[in-house]
Each structure stands twice: as structure tokens, then as C-alpha cells.
Motif scaffolding. Structure first.
Motif, PDB file in Angstrom:
ATOM      1  N   HIS A 131      -3.262  -1.460  -5.015  1.00 59.04           N
ATOM      2  CA  HIS A 131      -3.260  -0.413  -3.982  1.00 59.04           C
ATOM      3  C   HIS A 131      -2.232   0.670  -4.329  1.00 59.04           C
ATOM      4  N   GLY A 170      -8.398   0.441  -1.683  1.00 61.43           N
ATOM      5  CA  GLY A 170      -7.160   1.103  -2.065  1.00 61.43           C
ATOM      6  C   GLY A 170      -7.353   2.229  -3.053  1.00 61.43           C
ATOM      7  N   ASP A 177       0.814  -1.224   0.000  1.00 61.04           N
ATOM      8  CA  ASP A 177       0.000   0.000   0.000  1.00 61.04           C
ATOM      9  C   ASP A 177       0.848   1.277   0.000  1.00 61.04           C
TER      10      ASP A 177
END
Length: 378
Positions: free
Chosen positions: A320, A258, A40
Motif C-alpha cells: 500500500h 492500494g 497505508d
């Protein structure tokens, strides 16, 4: 003797030229994945320096950061957020070690604000997934970040993750987040198909919502608006790629998570990831709107970033993402995590060029071959 001397000089010059060419070549290229092990990834640019934050890495129940001047070479800055700060509201002893996920940092009026997900310690029903979103502040991008309040930003009544903030040109700020799939079974033609084939009895889904933020980030204004959800009908062109985790028998969930929102030439874009983050089918799509809270229409060219292992490549689980610009501000990059055949289950960071033109996003990736460094790198 003179001839031998000239030959020696010539060979020295050739060797020096080759070394200089090799050095120059090394200076102008980079290769994915970067030497950063995070999920992420999010990049903040401030004062000529980039700072990267993400899930995992060297952090222990919190978040760490990396710094760079060129988006390619990154230096560890250590842990920047600790769950046990004076206003900490999370529980590090819950599943996933407190689930400290998806940090994003924004600079506002000389302060730095960290938005993140974690497990809330207020959990009377003892839910396994009690995720909420928090906001912490610091005077520096490297922290230490301290929570604004000893509680989450707000409680919509269900678990939420993956905060992303968009600052519009009119001064308003909007929070986008994903309602977790936990205990959120949704009936659809895809769910019926999974049940009929004997794969799963029900399919849980995560949906992306948006809501206006209070100027001081102390809470939200109004009720959250549903922005994106997985397709209901099989004939929907998005259904095939957004349902791969289900149709492949991987897991009984469909994700929309995300997200990252930005505006260009009057069009609002929201990029999002679908499928299981731990699987090979994790991929990125996008939708567009004329308003920050929609309605958004998914793009015909989705997915715009997905695995290449089915075409002889080595990258899977791409998703993400966030976006960042080169040092000269002219090149746009998609920052995302993925996996390679070499890194296995470990998530690593990629940056690839992207183009946004006339309502269409194109990502030139995933790449693993040498690329030119971002323009005007130091």
C-alpha cells in the motif's frame, strides 16, 4: 611541558574532528523503518512541509497526521479528521471501529481534500463490509477536515476502499479505488486449484476500478471502468506472486488494492498491492497504459517490492504505497508500510528510492541499512 601541552591539544582536535564527523554522518543518513506507526501511508507536500496521513496511529475513529521538513524526522500533529463532524456519514460502531482506512490528502485551489474509506451507516442488509469512500475538506493540511456532504462520494452498489486521485495534465481528475473482496467470489484456475487441494471452496477477489471525478468532488462522471484484477490462468506470469495468500493457505482471498497512479513521459503508471495486508506476502506491482482509464498492462518485472525475510532480511508485508519527491524535486521515493521481526504485527513506515525510466519502475528496497537523506533536506 610544551610537548605534553601539544599532545593534549592534538587529542582535543582529534576528538573534536571525530565528533564533527560523527555528527555529519548522522545528518546525511536515515534508517528504515521510520519512527511512524501507520498503515497505508500517504504524503502531501505543501509550502515546504511534508504531511503524512495513514491508517491507525494515534487517531480514534478518524485520522491523524505527521509533519516533516526532510521526509525523515516526523512530528505528530494530532487527529485531523473526526467521524462526528457536522457532515459525518460513517458508523464508528461497526467492525474495525468503523474501518477508517487509507486517507489521502490533495491540495486544490488553496483547499485541502481528504479522501478516505469508512463503513457507511446506511446499511439495511446489515453487511459486515459496507465500505464507501468519502471526501472531506479543510483550509489547512492539519484540519479539522469536514465532510463535503453527509453521505459518501458515490455508491457503486458494492463495498469500496483505498481511494487514490490522479490529476491529469488536461485538468481532469480520476478516482481509483478497490472493490472489496467481500462476497465477490470469482472462478479461476487458481480457485479450482485451491478447491482441488482442499484449501478453500471459493476465492473472493478485490479489483481496482477507475472513474472520472466531478471538478468539485461532489460525485463521479460516467461508469467505473475495470482497471486491474488478479490473473485468471495459472500460466499468467503474475499469478504466482499475486496468489501467494491463497496458495500458502493463508486466506481465501486475492487482493488488488492500494493503488496509486501517476504519469511520466507520456506513460500512465498504476502501482498496486496484492495479497493479504496482514500477511508476509503483501507486495507491490505496477501496470502501464497510454490512457488514464486503460487498458493497463502489468509489468514483466513484478513484483517490484516484496519481503526480504526469505533472503535473510527482516522485512515482510510491504505494500500500500504512495510516491513522493525529495525537497529539491529530483529524487523519487516510494512510501509504504511493512513489518519487521522487531515490530511484529505493527505496521511501520518505510521510504525507499525508486526510479522510473522507459516504462519501467525499480524500487531500491526494502532497506534497513543506513541511506542518504533525500536530496536538499533541510
Amino acid at each position: 611541558m610544551r610537548k605534553e601541552f601539544l599532545i593534549i591539544i592534538f587529542l582535543i582536535l582529534v576528538k573534536a574532528t571525530m565528533a564533527q564527523t560523527q555528527l555529519k554522518s548522522q545528518e546525511i543518513v536515515y534508517t528504515n523503518p521510520l519512527n511512524v506507526q501507520l498503515g497505508d501511508p500517504f504524503i502531501l507536500s505543501t509550502d515546504g512541509i511534508y504531511y503524512m496521513y495513514g491508517t491507525g496511529g494515534v487517531a480514534d475513529r478518524g485520522f491523524s497526521a505527521y509533519s516533516s521538513k526532510d521526509l525523515v524526522n516526523w512530528k505528530q500533529e494530532g487527529q485531523v479528521y473526526f467521524h462526528d463532524n457536522k457532515n459525518g456519514w460513517s458508523d464508528p460502531n461497526t467492525p474495525w471501529d468503523g474501518a477508517y482506512w487509507a486517507p489521502e490528502v490533495y491540495e486544490v485551489k488553496g483547499k485541502f481534500y481528504l479522501f478516505y474509506s469508512a463503513q457507511w451507516k446506511i446499511n439495511p442488509e446489515k453487511e459486515m463490509e459496507n465500505f464507501k469512500i468519502g471526501v472531506a475538506v479543510s483550509d489547512k493540511p492539519t484540519g479539522p477536515f469536514v465532510d463535503l456532504a453527509p453521505k459518501p462520494l458515490f455508491d457503486p452498489g458494492y463495498p469500496i476502499i483505498d481511494a487514490n486521485v490522479f490529476f491529469d495534465t488536461n485538468g481532469k481528475a480520476y478516482l481509483y479505488y478497490s472493490r472489496a473482496a467481500y462476497k465477490h467470489p470469482i472462478e479461476s484456475e487458481i480457485a479450482k486449484q485451491a478447491r482441488k487441494s482442499g484449501k478453500f471452496n471459493e476465492i473472493e477477489e478485490s479489483w481496482v476500478y477507475g472513474v472520472e471525478l466531478k471538478p468539485d468532488f461532489s460525485g463521479v462522471i460516467g461508469e467505473p471502468v475495470l482497471i486491474l484484477r488478479p490473473p485468471i490462468k495459472l500460466k499468467d506470469k503474475q499469478a504466482a506472486w499475486e496468489s501467494l495468500s491463497v496458495t500458502s493457505g493463508e486466506v481465501n482471498r486475492r487482493w488488488t488494492e492500494g493503488s496509486v497512479t501517476f504519469k511520466k513521459d507520456g506513460i500512465y503508471y498504476i502501482m498496486y498491492s496484492a495479497n493479504h495486508f496482514g500477511g508476509e506476502h503483501y507486495a507491490v506491482g505496477y501496470a502501464t497504459s497510454s490512457s488514464p482509464l486503460g487498458p493497463f498492462k502489468k509489468a514483466k518485472n513484478n513484483p517490484i517490492l516484496h519481503r526480504n525475510t526469505n533472503k535473510g532480511g527482516i522485512v515482510s508485508g510491504t505494500g500500500h504505497n504512495s510516491i513522493v519527491y525529495s525537497p529539491d524535486g529530483k529524487e523519487m521515493f516510494c512510501v509504504y508500510h511493512g513489518r519487521t521481526t522487531a515490530t511484529g504485527s505493527e505496521r511501520v513506515v518505510f521510504i525507499d528510492r525508486m526510479k522510473v525510466e522507459k516504462g519501467k519502475i525499480t524500487i531500491f528496497g526494502p532497506t534497513t541499512q543506513p541511506q542518504k537523506k533525500p536530496a536538499a533536506s533541510l
